[in-house]
Structure formats: structure tokens, C-alpha cells
Motif scaffolding. Structure first.
Motif, PDB file in Angstrom:
ATOM      1  N   THR A  54       0.833  -1.203   0.000  1.00  0.00           N
ATOM      2  CA  THR A  54       0.000   0.000   0.000  1.00  0.00           C
ATOM      3  C   THR A  54       0.864   1.248   0.000  1.00  0.00           C
ATOM      4  O   THR A  54       0.533   2.258  -0.641  1.00  0.00           O
ATOM      5  CB  THR A  54      -0.926   0.003   1.226  1.00  0.00           C
ATOM      6  N   LEU A  55       1.983   1.183   0.708  1.00  0.00           N
ATOM      7  CA  LEU A  55       2.902   2.317   0.778  1.00  0.00           C
ATOM      8  C   LEU A  55       3.397   2.702  -0.612  1.00  0.00           C
ATOM      9  O   LEU A  55       3.450   3.879  -0.975  1.00  0.00           O
ATOM     10  CB  LEU A  55       4.081   1.956   1.676  1.00  0.00           C
ATOM     11  N   SER A  56       3.737   1.707  -1.412  1.00  0.00           N
ATOM     12  CA  SER A  56       4.197   1.964  -2.777  1.00  0.00           C
ATOM     13  C   SER A  56       3.118   2.652  -3.598  1.00  0.00           C
ATOM     14  O   SER A  56       3.393   3.609  -4.333  1.00  0.00           O
ATOM     15  CB  SER A  56       4.607   0.645  -3.431  1.00  0.00           C
ATOM     16  N   ARG A  57       1.901   2.180  -3.477  1.00  0.00           N
ATOM     17  CA  ARG A  57       0.781   2.770  -4.214  1.00  0.00           C
ATOM     18  C   ARG A  57       0.544   4.221  -3.782  1.00  0.00           C
ATOM     19  O   ARG A  57       0.353   5.110  -4.620  1.00  0.00           O
ATOM     20  CB  ARG A  57      -0.474   1.927  -3.969  1.00  0.00           C
ATOM     21  N   LEU A  58       0.579   4.481  -2.489  1.00  0.00           N
ATOM     22  CA  LEU A  58       0.319   5.827  -1.989  1.00  0.00           C
ATOM     23  C   LEU A  58       1.437   6.794  -2.364  1.00  0.00           C
ATOM     24  O   LEU A  58       1.178   7.965  -2.647  1.00  0.00           O
ATOM     25  CB  LEU A  58       0.128   5.794  -0.472  1.00  0.00           C
ATOM     26  N   ARG A  59       2.674   6.323  -2.380  1.00  0.00           N
ATOM     27  CA  ARG A  59       3.772   7.185  -2.812  1.00  0.00           C
ATOM     28  C   ARG A  59       3.624   7.565  -4.291  1.00  0.00           C
ATOM     29  O   ARG A  59       3.896   8.696  -4.685  1.00  0.00           O
ATOM     30  CB  ARG A  59       5.109   6.477  -2.569  1.00  0.00           C
ATOM     31  N   GLU A  60       3.190   6.606  -5.104  1.00  0.00           N
ATOM     32  CA  GLU A  60       2.947   6.894  -6.517  1.00  0.00           C
ATOM     33  C   GLU A  60       1.853   7.951  -6.664  1.00  0.00           C
ATOM     34  O   GLU A  60       1.968   8.875  -7.483  1.00  0.00           O
ATOM     35  CB  GLU A  60       2.533   5.618  -7.245  1.00  0.00           C
ATOM     36  N   ILE A  61       0.794   7.809  -5.882  1.00  0.00           N
ATOM     37  CA  ILE A  61      -0.293   8.789  -5.928  1.00  0.00           C
ATOM     38  C   ILE A  61       0.211  10.168  -5.521  1.00  0.00           C
ATOM     39  O   ILE A  61      -0.119  11.184  -6.155  1.00  0.00           O
ATOM     40  CB  ILE A  61      -1.450   8.335  -5.008  1.00  0.00           C
ATOM     41  N   ALA A  62       1.033  10.237  -4.478  1.00  0.00           N
ATOM     42  CA  ALA A  62       1.565  11.519  -4.014  1.00  0.00           C
ATOM     43  C   ALA A  62       2.394  12.203  -5.097  1.00  0.00           C
ATOM     44  O   ALA A  62       2.298  13.422  -5.297  1.00  0.00           O
ATOM     45  CB  ALA A  62       2.401  11.309  -2.755  1.00  0.00           C
ATOM     46  N   ILE A  63       3.185  11.433  -5.816  1.00  0.00           N
ATOM     47  CA  ILE A  63       3.996  11.998  -6.900  1.00  0.00           C
ATOM     48  C   ILE A  63       3.095  12.575  -7.984  1.00  0.00           C
ATOM     49  O   ILE A  63       3.315  13.694  -8.474  1.00  0.00           O
ATOM     50  CB  ILE A  63       4.936  10.928  -7.477  1.00  0.00           C
ATOM     51  N   ARG A  64       2.075  11.837  -8.352  1.00  0.00           N
ATOM     52  CA  ARG A  64       1.169  12.314  -9.398  1.00  0.00           C
ATOM     53  C   ARG A  64       0.399  13.554  -8.934  1.00  0.00           C
ATOM     54  O   ARG A  64       0.173  14.492  -9.711  1.00  0.00           O
ATOM     55  CB  ARG A  64       0.215  11.190  -9.810  1.00  0.00           C
ATOM     56  N   LEU A  65       0.015  13.590  -7.661  1.00  0.00           N
ATOM     57  CA  LEU A  65      -0.645  14.776  -7.114  1.00  0.00           C
ATOM     58  C   LEU A  65       0.285  15.985  -7.153  1.00  0.00           C
ATOM     59  O   LEU A  65      -0.143  17.103  -7.469  1.00  0.00           O
ATOM     60  CB  LEU A  65      -1.096  14.519  -5.675  1.00  0.00           C
ATOM     61  N   SER A  66       1.554  15.774  -6.851  1.00  0.00           N
ATOM     62  CA  SER A  66       2.516  16.878  -6.839  1.00  0.00           C
ATOM     63  C   SER A  66       2.723  17.464  -8.234  1.00  0.00           C
ATOM     64  O   SER A  66       3.132  18.618  -8.383  1.00  0.00           O
ATOM     65  CB  SER A  66       3.851  16.414  -6.258  1.00  0.00           C
ATOM     66  N   HIS A  67       2.420  16.669  -9.267  1.00  0.00           N
ATOM     67  CA  HIS A  67       2.526  17.151 -10.650  1.00  0.00           C
ATOM     68  C   HIS A  67       1.246  17.844 -11.119  1.00  0.00           C
ATOM     69  O   HIS A  67       1.166  18.295 -12.265  1.00  0.00           O
ATOM     70  CB  HIS A  67       2.844  15.989 -11.588  1.00  0.00           C
ATOM     71  N   GLY A  68       0.262  17.887 -10.247  1.00  0.00           N
ATOM     72  CA  GLY A  68      -0.977  18.585 -10.573  1.00  0.00           C
ATOM     73  C   GLY A  68      -2.068  17.721 -11.154  1.00  0.00           C
ATOM     74  O   GLY A  68      -3.135  18.223 -11.531  1.00  0.00           O
ATOM     75  N   GLU A  69      -1.848  16.418 -11.238  1.00  0.00           N
ATOM     76  CA  GLU A  69      -2.865  15.541 -11.812  1.00  0.00           C
ATOM     77  C   GLU A  69      -4.073  15.465 -10.886  1.00  0.00           C
ATOM     78  O   GLU A  69      -3.923  15.289  -9.666  1.00  0.00           O
ATOM     79  CB  GLU A  69      -2.289  14.146 -12.034  1.00  0.00           C
ATOM     80  N   PRO A  70      -5.288  15.592 -11.401  1.00  0.00           N
ATOM     81  CA  PRO A  70      -6.480  15.524 -10.551  1.00  0.00           C
ATOM     82  C   PRO A  70      -6.601  14.174  -9.853  1.00  0.00           C
ATOM     83  O   PRO A  70      -6.370  13.128 -10.452  1.00  0.00           O
ATOM     84  CB  PRO A  70      -7.638  15.737 -11.536  1.00  0.00           C
TER      85      PRO A  70
END
Length: 282
Positions: A54-70
Motif C-alpha cells: 500500500t505504501l508503494s501505491r500511496l507514494r505513486e499517488i503523491a507523486i502524481r498529485l505533486s505534478h498537478g494531476e487531478p
């Protein structure tokens, strides 16, 4: 990393594109969607370690959020009118004000059953599916020019157990549209002028489909004029034409609808006080 640390990591990843309040909301949404933790559980279980997978998945989401992806595109879902819809970058993310349009239409029908309705430019199918769930035995047709939108709308209709006829058609080519007759024609067409792009958030401009956002340069009422002409020839007598609108062009839209032959033309405000909805009768 603990639950509390991951929550803060997600919140901070979103702050560059959001205010504090929205960043908190997005971080909570992600934690509930991915880990099933509501706001209370975020507090009571904040010291627990996040499982590695789950940690891996959430880190990926955080990166995408930091790039501005909705966040809706990242998770592949969006809540609309109490319904969880599938969304992807090929369709517009449904907005809260559009949910208000569904409520206003429902109120106007006053419990009538077996209404024939067409939703033009359906996108994810949000309006069509919500009306199908809110009205009594409606017969709904949803139309879009985008194959991605059609596939998405069909998935949402199926997942939410609604019977909707979803077809391909072009609002600007009314010969491609079903003939009716209809009790209600509803549309949330592209209504943003291209010169408004400079004031828009990057997560909208960079990720949401321009086809669903922007009206042609110099002709902001282009889609409304085409839909109004179609509705005037296919609505039953007394039938309703319902639009979501750009507040900047409300007066021009009212004038155009009256010139097209509609009566009882009304413009209503959304919950933020902006002129957002247009209703008229054939």
C-alpha cells in the motif's frame, strides 16, 4: 511510514496546487479510497505502519498529485450526486454545480413518470445516470461525440444499474442526433472561452479534455445555439430545455433562446451565487 505520516505526505504533495482546506480533503479522500480509513480512523490509527504494498501505491499517488494531476483521474473515480462514477482523462470530471442541475430538473418534473429525456454531451454519463436514479421510470438517451466518453458512460450506467440508451452524435450536426420527441433536453456543453484559459488551474488545462471545456474562439454560444435549434424541433409542447451555462454569457443566451422561440426563459444561480443554469420551455 505510519498512517499519520502518509496522510501528511499526501496533503503536502497537493499544497502546491491547492489551498490547505482542499489539500486536507484530497489527502483524506485518498486514504479512505486506498486504505478504507475515514477521518476518525486516520486519527485513531495514525501510529500504525502502512503495509509495504500500500505504501508503494500511496507514494505513486503523491507523486502524481505533486505534478498537478487531478485525484479523480489518479483513482479513476469521482463522486457525483451521491454516486461513485468511473472517470478517466478522456472525460470531464463532474462538478458539484452539475449535481445541482440534476436536482433542479428533478424538482421541476414534480414526480412525473415515464419522461423521455436526452442528455447531449454526456461525457461520463453523470447527468444521465443521476437523472435515471432520481426520476420515476425515465427513458433516457445520452449522446456524445467521443468514443472514450461513450465507453465511460456505458460503464457507469451498467455499474450503477441504470438503463440508458447511449449513442454517438455531434451537437453541432443535429442530423446525427435522435429525433425525439422529448419531454426534456438537457446539456452541459463546452462553454469556456479560449481566452479564459490563462486564469484556469493547470490541473484542468493539463489533464481535462479541451473538447469538453472550450467553446470556439469568438462564438461562446455555438453549442447552445445548435442545441436550442434541435430542442425547438424535437421537444414536445411545454417541454423543458435545461442548460448549465457560463455566467458571463447568461444575458446573450437568454436573448438567443427567446429569438429561437422558447418561452418562460429563466436563469438560476448556483450555490455560489453565480448564474449557472438556464431553463426554458418549448
Amino acid at each position: 511510514m505510519t498512517v499519520g505520516e502518509m496522510y501528511r505526505f499526501l496533503r503536502d504533495a497537493t499544497l502546491s496546487d491547492s489551498g490547505e482546506r482542499e489539500a486536507v480533503s484530497i489527502a483524506r479522500y485518498v486514504m479512505e479510497s486506498v486504505m478504507g480509513l475515514d477521518p476518525v480512523a486516520l486519527v485513531t490509527r495514525s501510529a500504525e505502519e502502512v503495509p509495504n504494498a500500500t505504501l508503494s501505491r500511496l507514494r505513486e499517488i503523491a507523486i502524481r498529485l505533486s505534478h498537478g494531476e487531478p485525484v479523480q483521474y489518479i483513482l479513476g473515480e469521482a463522486w457525483f450526486h451521491g454516486l461513485k462514477l468511473h472517470v478517466s482523462p478522456g472525460v470531464l470530471i463532474p462538478r458539484p454545480e452539475t449535481s445541482q442541475l440534476v436536482d433542479l430538473i428533478t424538482d421541476m418534473t414534480d414526480g412525473q413518470a415515464d419522461l423521455d429525456i436526452i442528455d447531449l454531451g454526456t461525457g461520463s454519463g453523470a447527468i444521465a445516470v443521476a437523472l435515471a436514479r432520481s426520476l420515476r421510470f425515465p427513458h433516457i438517451t445520452a449522446v456524445d461525440i467521443s468514443e472514450t466518453a461513450i465507453e465511460t458512460a456505458r460503464k457507469n450506467a451498467s455499474d450503477l444499474g441504470t438503463e440508458i440508451d447511449i449513442v454517438k452524435g455531434d451537437m453541432l450536426d443535429t442530423s446525427s442526433l435522435p429525433n425525439g420527441p422529448w419531454h426534456i433536453v438537457v446539456s452541459n456543453p463546452p462553454y469556456i472561452a479560449p481566452d479564459e484559459a490563462k486564469t484556469m488551474e493547470r490541473r484542468v488545462l493539463d489533464y481535462e479534455p479541451g473538447l469538453a471545456l472550450f467553446a470556439p474562439e469568438g462564438d461562446p454560444l455555438c453549442f447552445y445555439r445548435a442545441v436550442a435549434a434541435y430542442a425547438h424541433s424535437t421537444l414536445q409542447a411545454g417541454g423543458i430545455l435545461a442548460f448549465e451555462i457560463n455566467p458571463d454569457y447568461a444575458a446573450g443566451l437568454e436573448k438567443m433562446l427567446r429569438q429561437t422561440g422558447f418561452s418562460d426563459v429563466q436563469t438560476q444561480r448556483d450555490f455560489c451565487g453565480r448564474l449557472r443554469f438556464s431553463f426554458s420551455r418549448r
